[in-house]
Scaffold this motif. Structure first.
Motif, PDB file in Angstrom:
ATOM      1  N   SER A 193      32.669   3.829   5.251  1.00  0.00           N
ATOM      2  CA  SER A 193      33.791   2.692   5.854  1.00  0.00           C
ATOM      3  C   SER A 193      32.457   1.784   6.184  1.00  0.00           C
ATOM      4  O   SER A 193      31.880   0.414   5.479  1.00  0.00           O
ATOM      5  CB  SER A 193      34.275   2.600   5.628  1.00  0.00           C
ATOM      6  OG  SER A 193      34.923   1.047   5.840  1.00  0.00           O
ATOM      7  N   ILE A 194      32.110   1.965   7.588  1.00  0.00           N
ATOM      8  CA  ILE A 194      31.406   1.598   7.801  1.00  0.00           C
ATOM      9  C   ILE A 194      29.909   0.344   7.273  1.00  0.00           C
ATOM     10  O   ILE A 194      29.417   0.125   7.201  1.00  0.00           O
ATOM     11  CB  ILE A 194      31.086   1.786   9.683  1.00  0.00           C
ATOM     12  CG1 ILE A 194      31.918   2.041   9.849  1.00  0.00           C
ATOM     13  CG2 ILE A 194      29.728   1.581  10.452  1.00  0.00           C
ATOM     14  CD1 ILE A 194      32.522   2.833  11.489  1.00  0.00           C
ATOM     15  N   ILE A 195      29.230   1.977   6.414  1.00  0.00           N
ATOM     16  CA  ILE A 195      28.056   1.212   5.967  1.00  0.00           C
ATOM     17  C   ILE A 195      28.026   0.645   4.762  1.00  0.00           C
ATOM     18  O   ILE A 195      27.295   0.329   4.055  1.00  0.00           O
ATOM     19  CB  ILE A 195      27.394   3.227   5.559  1.00  0.00           C
ATOM     20  CG1 ILE A 195      26.412   4.036   6.697  1.00  0.00           C
ATOM     21  CG2 ILE A 195      26.211   3.241   4.392  1.00  0.00           C
ATOM     22  CD1 ILE A 195      26.554   5.537   6.383  1.00  0.00           C
ATOM     23  N   ALA A 196      29.784   1.075   4.312  1.00  0.00           N
ATOM     24  CA  ALA A 196      29.065   0.227   2.594  1.00  0.00           C
ATOM     25  C   ALA A 196      29.417  -0.507   2.496  1.00  0.00           C
ATOM     26  O   ALA A 196      29.447  -2.089   2.023  1.00  0.00           O
ATOM     27  CB  ALA A 196      30.471   0.859   2.244  1.00  0.00           C
ATOM     28  N   GLU A 198      35.661   6.257   8.076  1.00  0.00           N
ATOM     29  CA  GLU A 198      34.883   5.582   9.087  1.00  0.00           C
ATOM     30  C   GLU A 198      34.020   4.969   8.974  1.00  0.00           C
ATOM     31  O   GLU A 198      33.402   4.159   8.194  1.00  0.00           O
ATOM     32  CB  GLU A 198      36.043   5.687  10.336  1.00  0.00           C
ATOM     33  CG  GLU A 198      35.830   4.211  10.799  1.00  0.00           C
ATOM     34  CD  GLU A 198      36.559   4.750  12.033  1.00  0.00           C
ATOM     35  OE1 GLU A 198      36.088   3.457  12.726  1.00  0.00           O
ATOM     36  OE2 GLU A 198      37.296   5.246  12.054  1.00  0.00           O
ATOM     37  N   LEU A 199      32.970   5.876   9.242  1.00  0.00           N
ATOM     38  CA  LEU A 199      31.369   6.139   8.942  1.00  0.00           C
ATOM     39  C   LEU A 199      30.933   4.941   7.512  1.00  0.00           C
ATOM     40  O   LEU A 199      29.804   4.742   7.107  1.00  0.00           O
ATOM     41  CB  LEU A 199      30.858   7.293   8.900  1.00  0.00           C
ATOM     42  CG  LEU A 199      31.267   8.121  10.770  1.00  0.00           C
ATOM     43  CD1 LEU A 199      30.046   9.549  10.208  1.00  0.00           C
ATOM     44  CD2 LEU A 199      30.549   6.789  11.765  1.00  0.00           C
ATOM     45  N   ASP A 245      30.333   7.540  20.041  1.00  0.00           N
ATOM     46  CA  ASP A 245      29.575   6.747  20.043  1.00  0.00           C
ATOM     47  C   ASP A 245      28.532   6.686  19.182  1.00  0.00           C
ATOM     48  O   ASP A 245      27.584   5.759  18.736  1.00  0.00           O
ATOM     49  CB  ASP A 245      27.899   8.057  21.062  1.00  0.00           C
ATOM     50  CG  ASP A 245      28.623   8.202  22.713  1.00  0.00           C
ATOM     51  OD1 ASP A 245      29.392   7.008  23.204  1.00  0.00           O
ATOM     52  OD2 ASP A 245      28.770   9.059  23.020  1.00  0.00           O
ATOM     53  N   ALA A 246      28.594   8.112  18.401  1.00  0.00           N
ATOM     54  CA  ALA A 246      27.622   7.990  16.535  1.00  0.00           C
ATOM     55  C   ALA A 246      28.243   6.213  16.311  1.00  0.00           C
ATOM     56  O   ALA A 246      27.005   5.768  15.360  1.00  0.00           O
ATOM     57  CB  ALA A 246      28.274   9.414  16.039  1.00  0.00           C
ATOM     58  N   LYS A 247      29.981   6.048  16.224  1.00  0.00           N
ATOM     59  CA  LYS A 247      29.838   4.900  15.381  1.00  0.00           C
ATOM     60  C   LYS A 247      28.804   3.967  15.925  1.00  0.00           C
ATOM     61  O   LYS A 247      28.583   2.870  15.605  1.00  0.00           O
ATOM     62  CB  LYS A 247      31.667   4.537  15.969  1.00  0.00           C
ATOM     63  CG  LYS A 247      32.062   5.629  14.134  1.00  0.00           C
ATOM     64  CD  LYS A 247      33.970   5.494  14.340  1.00  0.00           C
ATOM     65  CE  LYS A 247      34.329   5.198  15.566  1.00  0.00           C
ATOM     66  NZ  LYS A 247      36.125   5.254  15.548  1.00  0.00           N
ATOM     67  N   LEU A 299      23.216   6.168   7.683  1.00  0.00           N
ATOM     68  CA  LEU A 299      22.781   5.466   6.813  1.00  0.00           C
ATOM     69  C   LEU A 299      21.749   5.538   5.852  1.00  0.00           C
ATOM     70  O   LEU A 299      21.602   4.863   4.708  1.00  0.00           O
ATOM     71  CB  LEU A 299      22.172   4.329   8.575  1.00  0.00           C
ATOM     72  CG  LEU A 299      21.895   3.065   7.918  1.00  0.00           C
ATOM     73  CD1 LEU A 299      22.750   2.145   7.401  1.00  0.00           C
ATOM     74  CD2 LEU A 299      22.057   2.503   9.186  1.00  0.00           C
ATOM     75  N   MET A 300      20.569   6.611   5.748  1.00  0.00           N
ATOM     76  CA  MET A 300      19.927   5.530   5.071  1.00  0.00           C
ATOM     77  C   MET A 300      20.453   6.808   4.031  1.00  0.00           C
ATOM     78  O   MET A 300      19.942   6.554   2.640  1.00  0.00           O
ATOM     79  CB  MET A 300      18.437   7.061   5.413  1.00  0.00           C
ATOM     80  CG  MET A 300      17.697   5.905   6.500  1.00  0.00           C
ATOM     81  SD  MET A 300      17.078   4.234   5.382  1.00  0.00           S
ATOM     82  CE  MET A 300      15.280   5.057   4.753  1.00  0.00           C
ATOM     83  N   GLU A 301      20.264   8.081   4.353  1.00  0.00           N
ATOM     84  CA  GLU A 301      21.091   9.135   2.255  1.00  0.00           C
ATOM     85  C   GLU A 301      22.302   8.737   2.123  1.00  0.00           C
ATOM     86  O   GLU A 301      22.315   9.081   1.097  1.00  0.00           O
ATOM     87  CB  GLU A 301      21.159  10.601   3.472  1.00  0.00           C
ATOM     88  CG  GLU A 301      19.541  11.006   3.879  1.00  0.00           C
ATOM     89  CD  GLU A 301      18.718  11.297   3.243  1.00  0.00           C
ATOM     90  OE1 GLU A 301      18.691  10.878   1.567  1.00  0.00           O
ATOM     91  OE2 GLU A 301      17.771  12.142   2.817  1.00  0.00           O
ATOM     92  N   GLY A 302      23.345   7.972   3.230  1.00  0.00           N
ATOM     93  CA  GLY A 302      24.254   7.751   2.650  1.00  0.00           C
ATOM     94  C   GLY A 302      24.716   6.398   1.961  1.00  0.00           C
ATOM     95  O   GLY A 302      26.516   5.361   1.706  1.00  0.00           O
ATOM     96  N   GLN A 303      24.050   5.618   1.301  1.00  0.00           N
ATOM     97  CA  GLN A 303      24.243   4.563   0.817  1.00  0.00           C
ATOM     98  C   GLN A 303      25.017   4.289  -0.265  1.00  0.00           C
ATOM     99  O   GLN A 303      24.337   4.926  -0.502  1.00  0.00           O
ATOM    100  CB  GLN A 303      23.026   3.826   0.993  1.00  0.00           C
ATOM    101  CG  GLN A 303      21.907   2.720   1.731  1.00  0.00           C
ATOM    102  CD  GLN A 303      22.745   1.908   2.798  1.00  0.00           C
ATOM    103  OE1 GLN A 303      22.577   0.785   2.299  1.00  0.00           O
ATOM    104  NE2 GLN A 303      22.869   1.658   3.999  1.00  0.00           N
ATOM    105  N   PRO A 304      25.673   3.226  -1.065  1.00  0.00           N
ATOM    106  CA  PRO A 304      25.962   2.934  -1.564  1.00  0.00           C
ATOM    107  C   PRO A 304      24.956   2.993  -2.592  1.00  0.00           C
ATOM    108  O   PRO A 304      23.632   2.733  -2.701  1.00  0.00           O
ATOM    109  CB  PRO A 304      27.291   2.298  -2.027  1.00  0.00           C
ATOM    110  CG  PRO A 304      27.555   2.082  -0.294  1.00  0.00           C
ATOM    111  CD  PRO A 304      26.242   2.262   0.264  1.00  0.00           C
TER     112      PRO A 304
END
Length: 253
Positions: A12-15, A9-10, A218-220, A145-150
């Motif tokens: 997916s939110i980033i992508a 889910e995380l 909280d993280a999401k 968010l920074m390291e896991g970018q598509p």
């Protein structure tokens, strides 16, 4: 929610609102950036990048697991020295990018920041360094968010590194930052080796410590807020720095 479902889910939110959904990154990656846009980009991104290692350590030092903590220390060491890749401090390579587009990095600390830039900095500092906020919030909404970018690639599959080198004609010293950040060459599928290495410990940290429904929520929530703030920041850079009637930047030496 299972651990794997939470991580999915995380991602997916980033992508869904990745950097490449931003008109700013689309303009730069499609080779349309002017000198003024690239300069504005550097000036407003530099203070955020300058906080990166402090945010990284603000999360990493709170992990009980020794192996995870070591991975954060190694990450910070590379960022601050370039010692693991035989380069130099990563922020200095970003400053070199600034030099290549006509800026003097000595002026960066005194530049007036956009409100949107300040909002990103303050969010990141609070998420990662406020000990009243669980460290998985910062791990998710700043580090992942920074390291896991598509892959950050244009419509032709060219990465930021390739575009800086081949379109804007930057010298090697001017695009070194993009060897390790914002994606690398196509043979690595648009993601640098360091980005891959740094994402896995984050996944393991979240699997281990973001372990209650409330922590996961909280993280999401923080991740969604961070994405919104970042896109407002990207839009502000484009709005202030870009006029399509100006010539596309090409490095002249």
């Amino acid at each position: 929610m299972s651990d794997s479902t939470f991580l999915d889910e995380l991602e997916s939110i980033i992508a869904e609102r990745s950097k490449m959904t931003s008109p700013l990154y689309q303009t730069i990656l499609e080779g349309k950036a002017t000198q003024r846009l690239l300069q504005t980009f550097v000036i407003q991104r530099w203070p955020i990048k300058s906080w990166w290692t402090r945010n990284l350590m603000g999360v990493g030092h709170r992990a009980d697991d020794l192996d995870l903590r070591r991975s954060f220390i190694e990450n910070a060491y590379e960022e601050e020295t370039g010692g693991l890749t035989n380069s130099k401090r990563h922020v200095e390579t970003f400053e070199d990018f600034g030099r290549a587009v006509g800026l003097d990095p000595a002026t960066f600390p005194d530049v007036e920041l956009f409100p949107e830039t300040i909002a990103v900095i303050e969010h990141n500092k609070n998420a990662c360094n406020n000990t009243n906020v669980h460290f998985t919030v910062g791990a998710t909404s700043v580090l992942m968010l920074m390291e896991g970018q598509p892959p950050i690639t244009n419509s032709s599959g060219s990465s930021m590194l390739a575009v800086m080198r081949d379109v804007y004609k930057l010298p090697e010293w001017g695009y070194e930052f993009f060897v390790h950040h914002a994606s690398s060459d196509a043979d690595q599928e648009g993601v640098s080796e360091l980005e891959d290495e740094h994402t896995e410990p984050l996944r393991q940290l979240l699997l281990r410590y973001c372990d209650t429904p409330q922590r996961q929520q909280d993280a999401k929530d923080s991740l969604r807020q961070a994405i919104e703030l970042r896109h407002r920041h990207f839009d502000a850079v484009l709005r202030a720095g870009y006029d399509s009637s100006e010539p596309v930047f090409v490095y002249q030496g």
